[in-house]
Enzyme design. Sequence first.
Site, PDB file in Angstrom:
ATOM      1  N   GLY A   8       0.834  -1.199   0.000  1.00 30.24           N
ATOM      2  CA  GLY A   8       0.000   0.000   0.000  1.00 30.24           C
ATOM      3  C   GLY A   8       0.865   1.244   0.000  1.00 30.24           C
ATOM      4  O   GLY A   8       1.794   1.352   0.805  1.00 30.24           O
ATOM      5  N   ALA A   9       0.601   2.161  -0.931  1.00 29.72           N
ATOM      6  CA  ALA A   9       1.386   3.407  -1.008  1.00 29.72           C
ATOM      7  C   ALA A   9       0.472   4.609  -0.845  1.00 29.72           C
ATOM      8  O   ALA A   9       0.471   5.536  -1.641  1.00 29.72           O
ATOM      9  CB  ALA A   9       2.139   3.473  -2.327  1.00 29.72           C
ATOM     10  N   GLY A  10      -0.334   4.586   0.218  1.00 26.48           N
ATOM     11  CA  GLY A  10      -1.149   5.746   0.568  1.00 26.48           C
ATOM     12  C   GLY A  10      -0.393   6.584   1.580  1.00 26.48           C
ATOM     13  O   GLY A  10       0.841   6.521   1.675  1.00 26.48           O
ATOM     14  N   GLY A  12       0.022   6.329   4.775  1.00 27.09           N
ATOM     15  CA  GLY A  12       0.893   5.585   5.689  1.00 27.09           C
ATOM     16  C   GLY A  12       2.011   4.864   4.948  1.00 27.09           C
ATOM     17  O   GLY A  12       3.183   4.921   5.333  1.00 27.09           O
ATOM     18  N   ALA A  78      -1.783  -6.333  -4.787  1.00 26.00           N
ATOM     19  CA  ALA A  78      -1.794  -7.685  -4.207  1.00 26.00           C
ATOM     20  C   ALA A  78      -3.155  -8.324  -4.371  1.00 26.00           C
ATOM     21  O   ALA A  78      -4.181  -7.683  -4.107  1.00 26.00           O
ATOM     22  CB  ALA A  78      -1.444  -7.605  -2.730  1.00 26.00           C
ATOM     23  N   CYS A 159     -14.777   7.304  10.311  1.00 19.40           N
ATOM     24  CA  CYS A 159     -14.137   8.484   9.755  1.00 19.40           C
ATOM     25  C   CYS A 159     -15.208   9.563   9.684  1.00 19.40           C
ATOM     26  O   CYS A 159     -15.924   9.663   8.691  1.00 19.40           O
ATOM     27  CB  CYS A 159     -13.648   8.096   8.352  1.00 19.40           C
ATOM     28  SG  CYS A 159     -12.527   9.252   7.633  1.00 19.40           S
ATOM     29  N   CYS A 353      -6.317  16.579  14.530  1.00 18.26           N
ATOM     30  CA  CYS A 353      -7.076  16.736  13.288  1.00 18.26           C
ATOM     31  C   CYS A 353      -7.410  18.188  13.000  1.00 18.26           C
ATOM     32  O   CYS A 353      -7.742  18.951  13.900  1.00 18.26           O
ATOM     33  CB  CYS A 353      -8.359  15.918  13.372  1.00 18.26           C
ATOM     34  SG  CYS A 353      -9.060  15.665  11.748  1.00 18.26           S
TER      35      CYS A 353
HETATM   36  C1  LIG Z   1     -12.091  11.816   2.690  1.00 20.63           C
HETATM   37  C2  LIG Z   1     -11.099  11.650   3.788  1.00 20.63           C
HETATM   38  C3  LIG Z   1     -10.463  12.769   4.301  1.00 20.63           C
HETATM   39  C4  LIG Z   1      -9.531  12.646   5.327  1.00 20.63           C
HETATM   40  N1  LIG Z   1      -8.972  13.773   5.837  1.00 20.63           N
HETATM   41  C5  LIG Z   1      -8.069  13.664   6.822  1.00 20.63           C
HETATM   42  C6  LIG Z   1      -7.445  14.838   7.354  1.00 20.63           C
HETATM   43  O1  LIG Z   1      -7.738  15.950   6.931  1.00 20.63           O
HETATM   44  N2  LIG Z   1      -6.532  14.703   8.338  1.00 20.63           N
HETATM   45  C7  LIG Z   1      -6.207  13.466   8.829  1.00 20.63           C
HETATM   46  O2  LIG Z   1      -5.377  13.377   9.722  1.00 20.63           O
HETATM   47  N3  LIG Z   1      -6.777  12.337   8.359  1.00 20.63           N
HETATM   48  C8  LIG Z   1      -7.699  12.402   7.365  1.00 20.63           C
HETATM   49  N4  LIG Z   1      -8.271  11.273   6.881  1.00 20.63           N
HETATM   50  C9  LIG Z   1      -7.945   9.970   7.517  1.00 20.63           C
HETATM   51  C10 LIG Z   1      -6.629   9.329   7.036  1.00 20.63           C
HETATM   52  O3  LIG Z   1      -5.538  10.194   7.293  1.00 20.63           O
HETATM   53  C11 LIG Z   1      -6.646   8.976   5.562  1.00 20.63           C
HETATM   54  O4  LIG Z   1      -7.699   8.064   5.314  1.00 20.63           O
HETATM   55  C12 LIG Z   1      -5.335   8.343   5.078  1.00 20.63           C
HETATM   56  O5  LIG Z   1      -5.322   8.384   3.678  1.00 20.63           O
HETATM   57  C13 LIG Z   1      -5.170   6.912   5.554  1.00 20.63           C
HETATM   58  O6  LIG Z   1      -3.905   6.450   5.168  1.00 20.63           O
HETATM   59  P1  LIG Z   1      -3.611   4.899   4.877  1.00 20.63           P
HETATM   60  O7  LIG Z   1      -2.205   4.834   4.404  1.00 20.63           O
HETATM   61  O8  LIG Z   1      -4.002   4.076   6.029  1.00 20.63           O
HETATM   62  O9  LIG Z   1      -4.604   4.510   3.692  1.00 20.63           O
HETATM   63  P2  LIG Z   1      -4.710   5.096   2.234  1.00 20.63           P
HETATM   64  O10 LIG Z   1      -4.152   6.476   2.167  1.00 20.63           O
HETATM   65  O11 LIG Z   1      -6.115   4.890   1.827  1.00 20.63           O
HETATM   66  O12 LIG Z   1      -3.756   4.195   1.358  1.00 20.63           O
HETATM   67  C14 LIG Z   1      -3.979   2.838   1.123  1.00 20.63           C
HETATM   68  C15 LIG Z   1      -3.185   2.416  -0.095  1.00 20.63           C
HETATM   69  O13 LIG Z   1      -3.206   0.983  -0.180  1.00 20.63           O
HETATM   70  C16 LIG Z   1      -3.415   0.627  -1.525  1.00 20.63           C
HETATM   71  N5  LIG Z   1      -4.018  -0.711  -1.610  1.00 20.63           N
HETATM   72  C17 LIG Z   1      -5.240  -1.112  -1.225  1.00 20.63           C
HETATM   73  N6  LIG Z   1      -5.410  -2.414  -1.505  1.00 20.63           N
HETATM   74  C18 LIG Z   1      -4.258  -2.840  -2.074  1.00 20.63           C
HETATM   75  C19 LIG Z   1      -3.817  -4.081  -2.619  1.00 20.63           C
HETATM   76  N7  LIG Z   1      -4.613  -5.160  -2.635  1.00 20.63           N
HETATM   77  N8  LIG Z   1      -2.587  -4.139  -3.149  1.00 20.63           N
HETATM   78  C20 LIG Z   1      -1.782  -3.063  -3.155  1.00 20.63           C
HETATM   79  N9  LIG Z   1      -2.136  -1.865  -2.672  1.00 20.63           N
HETATM   80  C21 LIG Z   1      -3.364  -1.758  -2.141  1.00 20.63           C
HETATM   81  C22 LIG Z   1      -4.320   1.709  -2.085  1.00 20.63           C
HETATM   82  O14 LIG Z   1      -4.226   1.756  -3.497  1.00 20.63           O
HETATM   83  C23 LIG Z   1      -3.746   2.959  -1.397  1.00 20.63           C
HETATM   84  O15 LIG Z   1      -2.721   3.521  -2.157  1.00 20.63           O
HETATM   85  C24 LIG Z   1      -9.210  11.362   5.853  1.00 20.63           C
HETATM   86  C25 LIG Z   1      -9.851  10.242   5.325  1.00 20.63           C
HETATM   87  C26 LIG Z   1     -10.794  10.371   4.317  1.00 20.63           C
HETATM   88  C27 LIG Z   1     -11.465   9.140   3.774  1.00 20.63           C
END
Ligand SMILES: Cc1cc2nc3c(=O)[nH]c(=O)nc-3n(C[C@H](O)[C@H](O)[C@H](O)COP(=O)(O)OP(=O)(O)OC[C@H]3O[C@@H](n4cnc5c(N)ncnc54)[C@H](O)[C@@H]3O)c2cc1C
Length: 430
Positions: A8-10, A12, A78, A159, A353
């Site tokens: 996952g490259a979000g 986190g 994946a 959320c 936040c």
């Molecule tokens: C609309 C919205 C606004 C938000 N605003 C804020 C804010 O202002 N401040 C704050 O602190 N938090 C905020 N959040 C909460 C949180 O910070 C975010 O959701 C953040 O993006 C979470 O990070 P993450 O890395 O866990 O997941 P994500 O950023 O969602 O990244 C997940 C990654 O995993 C990848 N992935 C998924 N399945 C697979 C697979 N099978 N194989 C390979 N890759 C895969 C996806 O493509 C994606 O790139 C917000 C959330 C939402 C939904």
Amino acid sequence: MAKIVVLGAGLGGIIMAYEMKAKMRPGDEITVVNLGSTYSFVPSNPWVAVGWRKPEETSVALEPVLKRKGIALRPEGAKRVHPKENRIELNDGSSLPYDYLIIATGPDLAFDEIPGLGPNGNTQSICHVDHAVQAKAAFDALVKKPGPVVIGAVQGASCYGPAYEFAFILDTALRRAKKRDQVPMTFVTAEPYIGHLGLDGVGDTKSLLESAMRERHIKWITNAKVTKVEPGKMSVEEVNEDGTRKAGHELPFVFSMLLPAFRGVPAVIGIEGLTNPRGFITIDKHQRNAAFPNVFGVGVCVAIPPVGKTALPVGVPKTGFMIESMVTATAENVGALLRGKEPQAVATWNAVCLADFGDEGIAFIAQPQIPPRNVNWSSSGKWVHAAKVGFEKYFLRKIRHGQSETFYENLVLDVLGIKKLKDIHLEPAE
Ligand SMILES: Cc1cc2nc3c(=O)[nH]c(=O)nc-3n(C[C@H](O)[C@H](O)[C@H](O)COP(=O)(O)OP(=O)(O)OC[C@H]3O[C@@H](n4cnc5c(N)ncnc54)[C@H](O)[C@@H]3O)c2cc1C
């Protein structure tokens, strides 16, 4: 030599890859597996949905950045993790072995749990940038032909901040378009009260958000269970504190955005020992899975128990700073294992936040996230909007330049006294 994979490259995962790279020994290899090769800053999605940002302004092409950093990218994604075999089956059928796996897949969006929910049904979403682009088209249609709007977060969501944010941003955007007077707005939420946020409130969030809703003429229904969404009509059951039915509501709408419940992604859901029944990665205080001790979890994909009893399921949010502290702890801990030591780093998991309203906003800090707290602070003002724009700019810069922390970020966070909230502490395993 060890093979480390970040899945996952979000928000986190990408920071995880940068911080892990810095903690590796010479010769260790790191690979990021993602669905696609673009990073997208999710917190900007509410702005994309009303046209204040273009998707390309909040996205980064990962391939050149990761290449420069010596991090391999597998954009196939994946299909399934096989933790007993220490490998990931990729969507193209190939297999990627690992010595250490860090799961950062974010959430799977459970639109299917409510008939008619989601961008393939009758409501909009801002959880993914593509959804936000679709929501922008619906917003344009709303401006052309105004009518009632329903915004909120459904039962089981974890959320809530972005739902409030979007309601206020939409209000601001409609006022700027001089159409707000033709748009009755209702906020629908599973929270027991406005401003609960999955955290049983932080500081004065209840009064601050209720007051902001009143000032902006947004009505609300709390303890609300969305039962189905038909074109232009939402069915909502309002429940009492004990979960029994209090009232039924049929809400007409021409535009609706509801945040769905989250669950673990298909690549991990149902793997015994790795996930809880909702598919979230179970971890100990060192971010490590007990059944598969070479697997770690960071971000929205990890399991956190709810803060207290509520009539409807209300999950705990995982916000950016909390995720960054999970990342720092995990990099320390995998770094320790690579050197034959035991993990000791523990993330602080504070909720910090900034919720933007488009012109002003509210900010809160909950430390720790579960009450009673040492820090239980919330505030509002125009500075929050400016701070949120600043946060977006430096976070995207950080991703583009392949840095886990910038000088500017350190300076600002130090000045604000927030730096320590991302800190980790050391605690050996029992
Ligand atoms: C609309 C919205 C606004 C938000 N605003 C804020 C804010 O202002 N401040 C704050 O602190 N938090 C905020 N959040 C909460 C949180 O910070 C975010 O959701 C953040 O993006 C979470 O990070 P993450 O890395 O866990 O997941 P994500 O950023 O969602 O990244 C997940 C990654 O995993 C990848 N992935 C998924 N399945 C697979 C697979 N099978 N194989 C390979 N890759 C895969 C996806 O493509 C994606 O790139 C917000 C959330 C939402 C939904």
